[in-house]
Design a protein around this motif. Structure first.
Motif, mmCIF file in Angstrom:
data_model
loop_
_atom_site.group_PDB
_atom_site.id
_atom_site.type_symbol
_atom_site.label_atom_id
_atom_site.label_comp_id
_atom_site.label_asym_id
_atom_site.label_seq_id
_atom_site.Cartn_x
_atom_site.Cartn_y
_atom_site.Cartn_z
ATOM 1 N N LYS A 260 0.811 -1.228 0.000
ATOM 2 C CA LYS A 260 0.000 0.000 0.000
ATOM 3 C C LYS A 260 0.842 1.274 0.000
ATOM 4 C CE LYS A 260 -3.597 -2.589 -0.004
ATOM 5 N NZ LYS A 260 -4.253 -2.841 -1.299
ATOM 6 N N SER A 261 2.111 1.179 -0.381
ATOM 7 C CA SER A 261 2.944 2.378 -0.402
ATOM 8 C C SER A 261 2.560 3.325 -1.546
ATOM 9 C CB SER A 261 4.415 1.993 -0.514
ATOM 10 O OG SER A 261 4.617 1.151 -1.623
ATOM 11 N N LEU A 262 1.761 2.852 -2.504
ATOM 12 C CA LEU A 262 1.204 3.719 -3.545
ATOM 13 C C LEU A 262 -0.292 3.946 -3.332
ATOM 14 C CD1 LEU A 262 2.989 2.498 -6.824
ATOM 15 C CD2 LEU A 262 3.394 4.612 -5.562
ATOM 16 N N ALA A 263 -0.749 3.707 -2.105
ATOM 17 C CA ALA A 263 -2.177 3.870 -1.805
ATOM 18 C C ALA A 263 -2.615 5.295 -2.112
ATOM 19 C CB ALA A 263 -2.443 3.541 -0.340
ATOM 20 N N GLY A 264 -3.702 5.404 -2.857
ATOM 21 C CA GLY A 264 -4.248 6.708 -3.195
ATOM 22 C C GLY A 264 -3.586 7.375 -4.385
ATOM 23 N N VAL A 265 -2.486 6.820 -4.892
ATOM 24 C CA VAL A 265 -1.803 7.401 -6.049
ATOM 25 C C VAL A 265 -2.522 6.951 -7.322
ATOM 26 C CG1 VAL A 265 0.344 7.538 -7.346
ATOM 27 C CG2 VAL A 265 0.402 7.462 -4.845
ATOM 28 N N LYS A 266 -2.969 7.902 -8.088
ATOM 29 C CA LYS A 266 -3.678 7.606 -9.323
ATOM 30 C C LYS A 266 -2.698 7.673 -10.497
ATOM 31 C CE LYS A 266 -7.961 9.623 -7.543
ATOM 32 N NZ LYS A 266 -9.000 10.665 -7.718
ATOM 33 N N ILE A 267 -2.597 6.561 -11.223
ATOM 34 C CA ILE A 267 -1.645 6.467 -12.328
ATOM 35 C C ILE A 267 -2.414 6.292 -13.636
ATOM 36 C CG2 ILE A 267 0.302 5.201 -13.304
ATOM 37 C CD1 ILE A 267 0.965 4.244 -10.488
ATOM 38 N N ALA A 268 -2.200 7.201 -14.582
ATOM 39 C CA ALA A 268 -2.768 7.062 -15.920
ATOM 40 C C ALA A 268 -1.838 6.184 -16.750
ATOM 41 C CB ALA A 268 -2.932 8.421 -16.575
ATOM 42 N N ILE A 269 -2.419 5.219 -17.464
ATOM 43 C CA ILE A 269 -1.626 4.297 -18.285
ATOM 44 C C ILE A 269 -2.182 4.315 -19.702
ATOM 45 C CG2 ILE A 269 -0.854 1.915 -18.584
ATOM 46 C CD1 ILE A 269 -1.319 1.512 -15.582
ATOM 47 N N ALA A 270 -1.352 4.672 -20.668
ATOM 48 C CA ALA A 270 -1.764 4.636 -22.068
ATOM 49 C C ALA A 270 -1.944 3.183 -22.496
ATOM 50 C CB ALA A 270 -0.727 5.327 -22.943
ATOM 51 N N ARG A 271 -3.126 2.863 -22.996
ATOM 52 C CA ARG A 271 -3.377 1.491 -23.469
ATOM 53 C C ARG A 271 -4.415 1.536 -24.579
ATOM 54 N NH1 ARG A 271 -5.181 -3.388 -19.475
ATOM 55 N NH2 ARG A 271 -7.160 -2.236 -19.528
ATOM 56 N N ASP A 272 -3.957 1.360 -25.793
ATOM 57 C CA ASP A 272 -4.837 1.283 -26.952
ATOM 58 C C ASP A 272 -4.086 0.598 -28.082
ATOM 59 O OD1 ASP A 272 -3.054 3.197 -27.894
ATOM 60 O OD2 ASP A 272 -4.479 4.862 -27.818
ATOM 61 N N GLU A 273 -4.533 0.780 -29.325
ATOM 62 C CA GLU A 273 -3.888 0.085 -30.432
ATOM 63 C C GLU A 273 -2.461 0.551 -30.671
ATOM 64 O OE1 GLU A 273 -6.856 3.035 -32.424
ATOM 65 O OE2 GLU A 273 -6.603 1.988 -30.511
ATOM 66 N N ALA A 274 -2.102 1.757 -30.208
ATOM 67 C CA ALA A 274 -0.755 2.274 -30.417
ATOM 68 C C ALA A 274 0.181 1.981 -29.253
ATOM 69 C CB ALA A 274 -0.807 3.785 -30.662
ATOM 70 N N PHE A 275 -0.361 1.807 -28.057
ATOM 71 C CA PHE A 275 0.446 1.601 -26.854
ATOM 72 C C PHE A 275 -0.125 0.412 -26.077
ATOM 73 C CE2 PHE A 275 0.547 6.083 -27.967
ATOM 74 C CZ PHE A 275 1.902 6.314 -28.056
ATOM 75 N N SER A 276 0.571 -0.701 -26.164
ATOM 76 C CA SER A 276 0.019 -1.920 -25.550
ATOM 77 C C SER A 276 1.070 -2.848 -24.969
ATOM 78 C CB SER A 276 -0.796 -2.706 -26.601
ATOM 79 O OG SER A 276 0.035 -3.089 -27.695
ATOM 80 N N PHE A 277 2.345 -2.456 -24.990
ATOM 81 C CA PHE A 277 3.398 -3.352 -24.509
ATOM 82 C C PHE A 277 3.513 -3.215 -22.989
ATOM 83 C CE2 PHE A 277 5.926 -3.373 -28.775
ATOM 84 C CZ PHE A 277 4.854 -3.991 -29.378
ATOM 85 N N GLU A 287 -1.113 -2.456 -8.594
ATOM 86 C CA GLU A 287 -2.372 -2.615 -7.850
ATOM 87 C C GLU A 287 -2.123 -3.126 -6.443
ATOM 88 O OE1 GLU A 287 -4.438 -5.153 -10.601
ATOM 89 O OE2 GLU A 287 -5.655 -3.475 -11.342
ATOM 90 N N ARG A 288 -1.183 -4.064 -6.298
ATOM 91 C CA ARG A 288 -0.888 -4.595 -4.968
ATOM 92 C C ARG A 288 -0.282 -3.527 -4.066
ATOM 93 N NH1 ARG A 288 2.068 -8.693 -6.379
ATOM 94 N NH2 ARG A 288 4.113 -8.012 -5.671
ATOM 95 N N LEU A 289 0.432 -2.589 -4.670
ATOM 96 C CA LEU A 289 1.005 -1.502 -3.899
ATOM 97 C C LEU A 289 -0.016 -0.419 -3.569
ATOM 98 C CD1 LEU A 289 4.423 -1.144 -5.777
ATOM 99 C CD2 LEU A 289 4.049 -2.132 -3.509
ATOM 100 N N GLY A 290 -1.245 -0.599 -4.072
ATOM 101 C CA GLY A 290 -2.328 0.306 -3.710
ATOM 102 C C GLY A 290 -2.663 1.357 -4.734
ATOM 103 N N ALA A 291 -1.966 1.393 -5.881
ATOM 104 C CA ALA A 291 -2.219 2.431 -6.880
ATOM 105 C C ALA A 291 -3.583 2.233 -7.536
ATOM 106 C CB ALA A 291 -1.126 2.411 -7.943
ATOM 107 N N GLU A 292 -4.185 3.341 -7.944
ATOM 108 C CA GLU A 292 -5.409 3.324 -8.738
ATOM 109 C C GLU A 292 -5.004 3.488 -10.203
ATOM 110 O OE1 GLU A 292 -8.312 6.166 -7.486
ATOM 111 O OE2 GLU A 292 -7.865 5.869 -5.353
ATOM 112 N N LEU A 293 -5.326 2.509 -11.025
ATOM 113 C CA LEU A 293 -4.917 2.518 -12.423
ATOM 114 C C LEU A 293 -6.043 3.057 -13.302
ATOM 115 C CD1 LEU A 293 -3.083 -0.930 -12.625
ATOM 116 C CD2 LEU A 293 -2.273 1.265 -11.730
ATOM 117 N N HIS A 294 -5.715 4.034 -14.123
ATOM 118 C CA HIS A 294 -6.688 4.663 -15.011
ATOM 119 C C HIS A 294 -6.160 4.576 -16.442
ATOM 120 C CE1 HIS A 294 -9.020 6.562 -11.682
ATOM 121 N NE2 HIS A 294 -7.842 6.522 -11.083
#
Length: 463
Positions: A260-277, A287-294
């Motif tokens: 939970k050391s990233l608890a409450g930290v919101k992280i934007a992640i590019a994920r579409d046909e151009a960015f998927s690796f 997620e296990r560290l508590g981050a919110e993935l967007h």
């Protein structure tokens, strides 16, 4: 390999994994070859689809760093495909992944990388370490009896390696198959002989195979491959392997120390046909560290979500330049985010997107986000490939590089990747404000503390 009638305890081993002395038994096969381009992914995917169609639960793994092959294996098996690599992932974590899979699966298939003995560590190292029998593919369109000599060399080069047998691929006729079988020493089984045919070819592009979601008939093609393999005699289950768990105290401490050391930290992640690796293990760790993935799309979305940090992973931006270049509102949103000093990690294609522009092979110049200087120039040959670690100020992270572009006129490097053995410097890592950018694709579980520092908004980045 075992047919049901050959083993009285077959049903018990398949329907309910048997535990013996802390081990879990599960049929498993390591599928390798004499080189790249022999058909490893096609045959592994076909076997996964065949056994899935028989009602078995199949777990698939890919040796080494790869984003494309696991997507195909996952599509074929109907279950997530995980990376296994003794250096990048680590022996203990690899053992744990296999143990967890064995508890739940009826079959484990592992696709190798390059040739059986290529690399350090190699696919042979992994197979021997976990005691998984090897099926070696030999593509033989222009040889016959020599296949037996090659097979003998593969087995005798390391006698301690468990060996299931040979799969002969791209043969010209039934007579060709007979010659191959006649050439094989009695000690080496021929598991199957496959004729050259269009149905056994998966579509490819410059960095590997085409992703399954890009073709409407991909499942139909996988079913065809499964049927061809079954007809060729590759319809039997491999022998059970005993898998043990090896999450020792050092790994447990590493897992729980940063909970939970990233608890409450919101992280934007590019994920579409151009960015998927994206490694699934990276997402699980965040997620296990508590981050919110967007997740968001640089191709289609107009603005970044309201977040604290940003991850621009690799992918195929060069195939979608019109969409990402003409999405001016997204480019401006990311530029504003950068100027505010937020944490950004940009990897490979994500780094090219963060630079000024990308120039195509036909010399078209497409503007990108323009966070830092630099021009991504597409080319026909590969760049600095392979496994590397990067000694960042936050800590050392392991990962790999694989690209067919070069970055020109960008910032000076704060550090360079270090290859496992080769003394030449690896990929440069550049830094500006809160942005860290490199051609390297990082494997976050290799250093959880460093990962936290890269994304946590309260951690100050050093350059």
């Amino acid at each position: 390999m075992l047919r049901p009638e050959q083993n009285d305890t077959f049903d018990q081993q398949i329907d309910e994994p048997t535990k013996q002395g802390g081990a879990v038994l599960c049929p498993a096969l390591f599928i390798s070859a004499i080189a790249s381009g022999q058909g490893k992914t096609t045959i592994t995917a076909g076997l996964a689809r065949y056994h899935r169609n028989q009602g078995r639960k199949v777990r698939v793994f890919k040796t080494g760093p790869d984003y494309l092959d696991p997507l195909i294996l996952e599509q074929a098996a109907g279950s997530p495909a995980e990376q296994l690599d003794l250096w990048m992932v680590g022996k203990k974590r690899c053992r744990h992944y296999l143990y967890e899979a064995a508890k739940d699966a009826d079959l484990i298939l592992i696709e190798g990388v390059m040739g059986l003995y290529d690399g350090d560590p190699s696919g042979a190292d992994l197979a021997e370490y976990f005691g998984i029998p090897v099926a070696a593919i030999i593509s033989a369109p222009t040889m016959a009896q020599t296949v037996g000599a090659i097979a003998l060399g593969l087995t005798q080069y390391r006698p301690s390696l468990p060996f299931a047998g040979i799969i002969a691929n791209t043969l010209g006729s039934d007579r060709h198959a007979e010659l191959v079988r006649e050439s094989m020493p009695d000690s080496i089984p021929v598991l199957g002989c496959l004729k050259k045919q269009d149905q056994l070819t998966l579509p490819q592009r410059h960095l590997g195979l085409v992703r399954p979601h890009e073709l409407e008939d991909y499942d139909e093609k996988l079913d065809q491959i499964a049927d061809i393999l079954a007809t060729a005699g590759l319809d039997t289950l491999p022998e059970p392997v005993a898998f043990h768990d090896e999450i020792e105290e050092t790994l447990k401490v590493n897992t729980t120390q940063h909970v939970k050391s990233l608890a409450g930290v919101k992280i934007a992640i590019a994920r579409d046909e151009a960015f998927s690796f994206i490694y699934p293990a990276n997402l699980r760790l965040l997620e296990r560290l508590g981050a919110e993935l967007h997740f968001f799309s640089p191709c289609a979305d107009e603005q970044l979500p309201e977040v604290d940090s940003l991850w621009l992973p690799g992918g195929y931006p060069e195939l979608h330049l019109e969409k990402i270049s003409q999405n001016l509102s997204m480019r401006e949103s990311i530029k504003a985010f950068y100027l505010q000093g937020h944490k950004i990690l940009a990897e490979c294609g994500g780094m090219l997107y963060a630079q000024q522009s990308i120039v195509t092979l036909d010399n078209q110049d497409w503007p990108m986000a323009g966070l830092i200087p630099g021009i991504g120039v597409m080319r026909t040959k590969g760049g600095c490939q392979g496994m590397q670690s990067a000694a960042l100020p936050e800590g050392e992270l392991r990962g790999h590089a694989h690209h067919r572009s070069k970055s020109e006129e960008t910032l000076p490097a704060i550090t360079f990747g270090k290859r496992i053995k080769h003394p030449a410097p690896g990929e440069p890592v550049v830094r500006s404000k809160g942005l860290t950018a490199s051609y390297l694709h990082f494997y976050f579980p290799s250093n959880q503390a460093a990962t936290i520092r890269l994304f946590h908004p309260d951690e100050v980045l050093a350059s």
